[in-house]
Design a protein around this motif. Structure first.
Motif, PDB file in Angstrom:
ATOM      1  N   TYR A 187       5.281  55.958  -2.434  1.00 36.06           N
ATOM      2  CA  TYR A 187       4.014  56.665  -2.656  1.00 36.06           C
ATOM      3  C   TYR A 187       3.487  56.426  -4.072  1.00 36.06           C
ATOM      4  CZ  TYR A 187       0.689  60.566  -2.971  1.00 36.06           C
ATOM      5  OH  TYR A 187      -0.436  61.324  -3.157  1.00 36.06           O
ATOM      6  N   ASP A 203       4.923  53.724   7.360  1.00 35.09           N
ATOM      7  CA  ASP A 203       6.373  53.798   7.206  1.00 35.09           C
ATOM      8  C   ASP A 203       7.031  53.040   8.361  1.00 35.09           C
ATOM      9  OD1 ASP A 203       6.931  55.852   9.410  1.00 35.09           O
ATOM     10  OD2 ASP A 203       5.514  56.957   8.138  1.00 35.09           O
ATOM     11  N   SER A 259      11.033  61.140   1.317  1.00 32.44           N
ATOM     12  CA  SER A 259      11.354  60.676  -0.040  1.00 32.44           C
ATOM     13  C   SER A 259      11.945  61.878  -0.760  1.00 32.44           C
ATOM     14  CB  SER A 259      10.088  60.209  -0.768  1.00 32.44           C
ATOM     15  OG  SER A 259       9.358  61.330  -1.256  1.00 32.44           O
ATOM     16  N   CYS A 316       5.421  70.823   1.342  1.00 32.80           N
ATOM     17  CA  CYS A 316       5.125  69.394   1.388  1.00 32.80           C
ATOM     18  C   CYS A 316       6.328  68.676   2.001  1.00 32.80           C
ATOM     19  CB  CYS A 316       4.847  68.885  -0.025  1.00 32.80           C
ATOM     20  SG  CYS A 316       4.587  67.116  -0.079  1.00 32.80           S
ATOM     21  N   ALA A 335       1.584  66.713   4.758  1.00 38.26           N
ATOM     22  CA  ALA A 335       2.407  65.539   5.083  1.00 38.26           C
ATOM     23  C   ALA A 335       1.504  64.416   5.546  1.00 38.26           C
ATOM     24  CB  ALA A 335       3.409  65.882   6.182  1.00 38.26           C
ATOM     25  N   TYR A 336       2.004  63.170   5.406  1.00 34.30           N
ATOM     26  CA  TYR A 336       1.261  62.011   5.904  1.00 34.30           C
ATOM     27  C   TYR A 336       2.228  61.138   6.703  1.00 34.30           C
ATOM     28  CZ  TYR A 336       3.425  59.277   2.136  1.00 34.30           C
ATOM     29  OH  TYR A 336       4.328  58.652   1.308  1.00 34.30           O
ATOM     30  N   MET A 394       4.595  62.687  -3.289  1.00 32.54           N
ATOM     31  CA  MET A 394       3.263  63.264  -3.084  1.00 32.54           C
ATOM     32  C   MET A 394       3.240  64.725  -3.506  1.00 32.54           C
ATOM     33  SD  MET A 394       0.869  63.523   0.316  1.00 32.54           S
ATOM     34  CE  MET A 394       1.834  64.751   1.193  1.00 32.54           C
ATOM     35  N   GLU A 416       8.059  65.055   3.042  1.00 33.65           N
ATOM     36  CA  GLU A 416       7.993  63.608   2.813  1.00 33.65           C
ATOM     37  C   GLU A 416       9.331  62.976   3.172  1.00 33.65           C
ATOM     38  OE1 GLU A 416       6.186  62.251  -1.029  1.00 33.65           O
ATOM     39  OE2 GLU A 416       6.183  64.382  -1.476  1.00 33.65           O
ATOM     40  N   GLN A 467       9.283  56.918   2.745  1.00 32.57           N
ATOM     41  CA  GLN A 467       7.966  57.039   2.106  1.00 32.57           C
ATOM     42  C   GLN A 467       8.116  57.084   0.589  1.00 32.57           C
ATOM     43  OE1 GLN A 467       6.615  60.633   4.206  1.00 32.57           O
ATOM     44  NE2 GLN A 467       5.127  59.352   5.278  1.00 32.57           N
ATOM     45  N   SER A 468       9.126  56.404   0.092  1.00 32.10           N
ATOM     46  CA  SER A 468       9.379  56.483  -1.346  1.00 32.10           C
ATOM     47  C   SER A 468       8.554  55.471  -2.148  1.00 32.10           C
ATOM     48  CB  SER A 468      10.873  56.331  -1.627  1.00 32.10           C
ATOM     49  OG  SER A 468      11.454  55.442  -0.714  1.00 32.10           O
ATOM     50  N   GLY A 518      12.265  67.321   2.104  1.00 32.88           N
ATOM     51  CA  GLY A 518      12.261  65.863   2.229  1.00 32.88           C
ATOM     52  C   GLY A 518      13.642  65.274   2.375  1.00 32.88           C
TER      53      GLY A 518
END
Ligand SMILES: Cc1ncc(C[n+]2csc(CCOP(=O)(O)OP(=O)(O)O)c2C)c(N)n1
Ligand code: SF4
Lengths: 353, 250
Positions: free
Chosen positions: A121, A169, A309, A305, A253-254, A313, A307, A118-119, A331
């Motif tokens: 973003y 992703d 990455s 958070c 998170a997403y 985010m 991620e 997810q880098s 992360g």
């Protein structure tokens, strides 16, 4: 309706076809190859056109031409390819052209890896191209959502005459899950009167263009684009909250990590720790105020958070927290996926336990 | 009174920004006349480049798209795939087509895209102020080649027609100029043939126009034409480089 088992990438491609997409231009790159492969088989069946371009640069400019000519058009790629597409994307925003761009993202920087990451973003939400521009970014965390988002993306694109990203992703692209094919009804159907279709001697010539050579004119153009961005912020923000009402630790998170965070919440529950999840579904417009509200609930002692990455985010999450609640980051980058155990450990650490 | 000459309906009334003596204006006129004579203005969709002809979207009266630098053939590909029966053309300078856009033009030609490309070779980057172009002659001075183009440093001028004629998908390739009336008439005929072939779905057609840039060459319009004839034409010989129809009839 019956559920069907679909692979993410193929489901995204089929969803686009069912949403009326008839043109696809793309270049091979892992882990999104099933999208162009599927399109090369499927589009000719419905009278559409699939074309493998010589590069991502060419692909996005073919999309520009087709969108400018009034077509429902899509392209897909993965991180390094999306970097190359940035030129076309900023031109499309400038020329107010609708299209859907799928990024099945992988590890970076550079050639990075081919595993899910997810880098991208920053690139997706801040615009990797030049100029003041915005694109709606949808981030699905199931194959069903990838399907729904892809179809919705076409409507959002048409409504604002702006490209729309689906940031899935690599996990979402490669995984198989049961989905339901709902009937697609276009939410936005206005005629594309601005498109270059040949004037047939019936109207003044249409021009698709992002050049405004006079400074005042360019400023004015930016003001008009800004009105659209404001409307997108007003209308297109989407998010999901799970157990945030009384959470002690709030996960943010997403995409894929948002699902792993829920597994971590189960582990913590067994230990008597209440964990909730705030999941931005649109990464732009970002549900900043809604996240802030969730963070500020009295029960929340710490925010984590998560991620795939090194932490992108998390900058928005810190901004939402206004230094009033501690925000920590959990992360992994390059294609390594954080486990529920690591996330649970990060939660314990954040709570000082 | 009988009308003996009037401006083509293919051009708008917008005042052109081209410098005095610049051949861009002449070539616009030829393209516009051809579109009008072939009755293509209602359906035509043009793609203009980044370069001095960037504002061509304001000058041609048909629908137009402005592409990013060098990408006009890709943009035209997207348009043509959506409107396969409409005439689609690109109009590009030498920096746009033969430097930054080399990949796009080669692959559009190789796919045999049914489009027409008008290529303006003025041996210089006009719009940005006279830098070296891929077509700049050996020894020709440019703002980024103050001592003249050095072949050891940056190679020689790119010969587009010679390259394009080696590509299967290209059905018609001709190099023309507008330096005198006979050549101007030949140029118009070539442009017309290129559009006719497109409407017959024959394949990709490429017309290179050896052109002038008096402003950045630092010459008057008359001196520029003379310089073109003496220096450019020996390096870029005029003529038909490929005509698949002719080959087939032989
Ligand atoms: C990506 C990008 N790089 C560079 C430029 C700057 N630029 C504008 S016009 C031009 C050269 C155009 O020269 P040419 O194609 O020879 O056309 P002419 O102006 O001579 O007609 C360049 C480099 C740009 N607009 N975009
Ligand atoms: S700078 Fe050169 S190419 Fe550009 S308009 Fe002037 S003469 Fe023509």
């Amino acid at each position: 309706m019956a559920m069907e088992l679909w692979k993410g990438n193929e489901a995204i491609a089929e969803a686009a076809v069912r949403a009326g997409c008839r043109f696809f231009f793309g270049y091979p790159i892992t882990p999104q190859n099933e999208i162009p492969e599927y399109m090369s088989m499927r589009l000719p069946q419905v009278g559409g056109c699939f074309l493998q371009s010589e590069s991502e640069l060419a692909a996005i400019n073919m999309v520009y031409g087709a969108a400018g000519a009034g077509a429902r058009v899509m392209t897909s790629s993965s991180s390094p390819g999306i970097s190359l597409k940035q030129e076309g994307i900023t031109y499309m925003v400038g020329a107010q052209l609708p299209a859907v761009i799928i990024n099945v993202s992988r590890g970076g920087p550079g050639l990075g890896s081919i595993q899910p990451a997810q880098s991208d973003y920053f690139q997706s939400t801040r615009g990797g191209g030049n100029g003041d521009y915005r694109t709606v970014v949808l981030a699905p965390n199931t194959i069903q959502e990838a399907v729904d988002h892809t179809q919705m993306a076409f409507d959002i694109a048409d409504k604002y005459r702006n490209p729309v990203f689906v940031l899935a992703d690599g996990m979402i692209g490669q995984m198989m899950e049961p989905i339901e094919w709902k009937e697609y009804k276009p939410a936005y159907t206005a005629e594309k009167e601005w498109a270059t279709t040949g004037h047939k001697g019936k109207r003044p010539h249409n021009i698709v263009n992002s050049l405004f050579i006079d400074a005042a004119g360019c400023h004015q153009h930016n003001l008009e684009l800004d009105k659209k961005y404001k409307a997108m912020e007003e209308n297109e923000k989407r998010w999901q909250e799970v157990g945030t009402e009384d959470a002690e630790v709030l996960f943010v998170a997403y995409g894929t990590p948002s699902r792993i965070a829920l597994s971590a919440a189960e582990i913590l529950k067994a230990e008597g720790i209440k964990a909730g999840l705030f999941r931005p579904i649109t990464l732009w417009p970002y549900p900043m105020m809604e996240l802030r509200e969730a963070i500020m609930r009295p029960s929340v002692k710490a925010v984590v958070c998560i991620e795939m990455s090194m932490g992108q985010m998390v900058e928005d999450v810190r901004y939402a927290a206004l230094d009033k609640k501690p925000v920590s980051f959990c992360g992994k980058a390059g294609g390594v996926i954080p486990t529920q155990y690591e996330i649970a450990a990060a939660a314990r650490a954040a709570l000082g336990r | 009174m009988a009308i003996v000459y009037q401006k083509s309906k293919g051009l708008t009334d917008k005042e052109m920004h081209y410098c005095p003596g610049c051949t861009h204006g002449i070539v616009h006129k030829l393209v516009a006349e051809v579109l009008e004579e072939l009755n293509l203005l209602d359906d035509a969709i043009g793609v203009c480049p980044v370069g001095c002809s960037v504002f061509a979207y304001d000058y041609f009266s048909c629908d137009m798209q402005e592409a990013s630098h060098g990408r006009a053939p890709a943009v035209a590909t997207g348009i043509k795939r959506v409107h396969p029966n409409s005439p689609v053309f690109t109009y590009q300078g030498d920096g746009d087509l033969a430097a930054i856009g080399m990949a796009e033009i080669i692959h559009a030609a190789n796919r045999g895209e049914k489009i027409t490309t008008i290529f303006i070779n003025n041996a210089i980057y006009g719009m940005t102020g006279g830098q070296m172009a891929p077509t700049t002659l050996i020894g020709q001075k440019a703002t980024t080649a103050p001592l003249g183009r050095d072949k050891d440093l940056c190679g020689g001028p790119v010969h587009m027609c010679e390259m394009m004629s080696a590509i299967d998908g290209a059905v018609y390739v001709e190099r023309v100029s507008v330096n005198n009336i006979p050549n101007l008439n030949k140029a118009k005929k070539a442009i017309k043939k290129a559009f006719e072939l497109q409407m017959q779905n024959a394949g990709f057609a490429f017309i290179e126009v050896v052109s002038t840039c008096p402003t950045n060459w630092g010459k008057t319009p008359v001196e520029s034409m003379k310089w073109l004839e003496e220096n450019m034409l020996p390096v870029f010989p005029l003529g038909v480089y490929k005509d698949v129809e002719e080959v087939a009839s032989k």
